[in-house]
Design an enzyme around this catalytic site. Structure first.
Site, PDB file in Angstrom:
ATOM      1  CE  LYS A  55      33.416  41.223  36.303  1.00  0.00           C
ATOM      2  NZ  LYS A  55      34.988  41.693  35.504  1.00  0.00           N
ATOM      3  CB  CYS A  72      37.692  37.394  33.080  1.00  0.00           C
ATOM      4  SG  CYS A  72      37.346  35.117  32.384  1.00  0.00           S
ATOM      5  CG  ASP A  73      37.871  42.290  37.054  1.00  0.00           C
ATOM      6  OD1 ASP A  73      36.501  42.409  36.584  1.00  0.00           O
ATOM      7  OD2 ASP A  73      39.182  43.097  37.929  1.00  0.00           O
ATOM      8  CB  SER A  74      41.347  42.294  32.493  1.00  0.00           C
ATOM      9  OG  SER A  74      41.762  41.188  32.323  1.00  0.00           O
ATOM     10  N   GLY A 110      42.247  37.685  36.251  1.00  0.00           N
ATOM     11  CA  GLY A 110      41.345  36.945  37.233  1.00  0.00           C
ATOM     12  C   GLY A 110      41.201  35.682  36.078  1.00  0.00           C
TER      13      GLY A 110
END
Length: 202
Positions: A55, A72-74, A110
C-alpha cells in the site's frame, strides 16, 4: 514534509488526528487478495507487513514531493491458527463471531513507513504489532443487532475496539491504537528509523 496515510480507514485517520497529526489521505487501491495469493506460505506477520508495504509503495510511486508515506494492514489471528481479514458479508461475520465469542485472538497490524525527498525514496522501515484481544459472548439478539449495523463487515476480524464492537471486547493485552488500526508507538519507532521525529509531524 507531508504525512501521507495510505489508507481509507476512518479509524486510522481518527487515531492520527487525536494524536496531533492531520495526514493527507491517499487510497492505494492495491489488490490485497492477489498480493496475498502471490506469497508462498507466508507467516501471519509476513502477510500483514507485505500488504502494508504494498500500500505504501503504491502511493509513493506517484509522489513528487517531500513526504512520509505510512501504509497499514490488519488481520486477526484466531486461537485455531487461522488468519482473518474483513468478512465482507453478514453470514461470514456471523460465523466468525460464533467461533470467537468467549475466546481470544491476536490482532496483527503491519506497518510500513517510506521517507521520500522530491519523490525519491530515501528510507524505509517496516514492522508489525501484535495485541491479544479477549472477546466477550454477545447474546444472539446482540450479535444480530451488531451485524445489522454493517460495522463488522469491513473491519479486520469482524470487530472494532473504538466503535460498537467495543461492547463485546472484554479486554486487550497490548497497544489499543494498534487494534484500532495504526500503532502510535510502533509508528513513532519506524519514523525514527527513517530520520523523522514524531514531533516533526505534529
Amino acid at each position: 514534509m507531508r504525512f501521507v496515510l495510505a489508507s481509507q480507514s476512518p479509524a486510522r485517520l481518527a487515531v492520527l488526528r487525536a494524536a496531533g497529526v492531520e495526514p493527507v489521505v491517499r487510497v492505494s487501491g492495491v489488490d490485497e487478495d492477489a498480493i496475498a495469493a502471490s506469497l508462498v506460505d507466508p507467516t501471519p506477520d509476513d502477510l500483514v507487513t507485505t500488504l502494508a508495504l504494498a500500500k505504501a509503495e503504491a502511493i509513493a510511486s506517484g509522489s513528487s514531493g517531500d513526504e512520509v508515506v505510512v501504509g497499514c494492514d490488519s488481520m486477526l489471528l484466531t486461537s485455531d491458527g487461522e488468519v482473518h481479514g474483513k468478512p465482507g458479508t453478514v453470514d461470514v461475520a456471523r460465523e466468525r463471531w460464533k467461533r470467537m465469542a468467549g475466546t481470544s485472538g491476536t490482532l496483527l497490524t503491519g506497518h510500513a513507513v517510506l521517507r521520500l525527498r522530491d519523490g525519491a525514496e530515501v528510507g524505509r522501515a517496516v514492522g508489525h504489532e501484535a495485541t491479544l484481544v479477549r472477546f466477550g459472548r454477545p447474546t444472539e439478539d446482540e450479535l444480530e443487532a451488531y451485524l445489522a449495523t454493517g460495522e463488522p463487515l469491513n473491519v479486520a476480524g469482524a470487530f472494532t475496539l473504538d466503535g460498537l464492537g467495543g461492547w463485546f471486547v472484554d479486554g486487550i493485552d497490548g497497544d489499543p491504537s494498534s487494534v484500532i488500526g495504526i500503532s502510535l508507538p510502533l509508528t513513532r519507532r519506524l519514523l525514527r528509523r527513517v530520520g523523522v521525529a514524531v514531533s516533526d509531524i505534529w
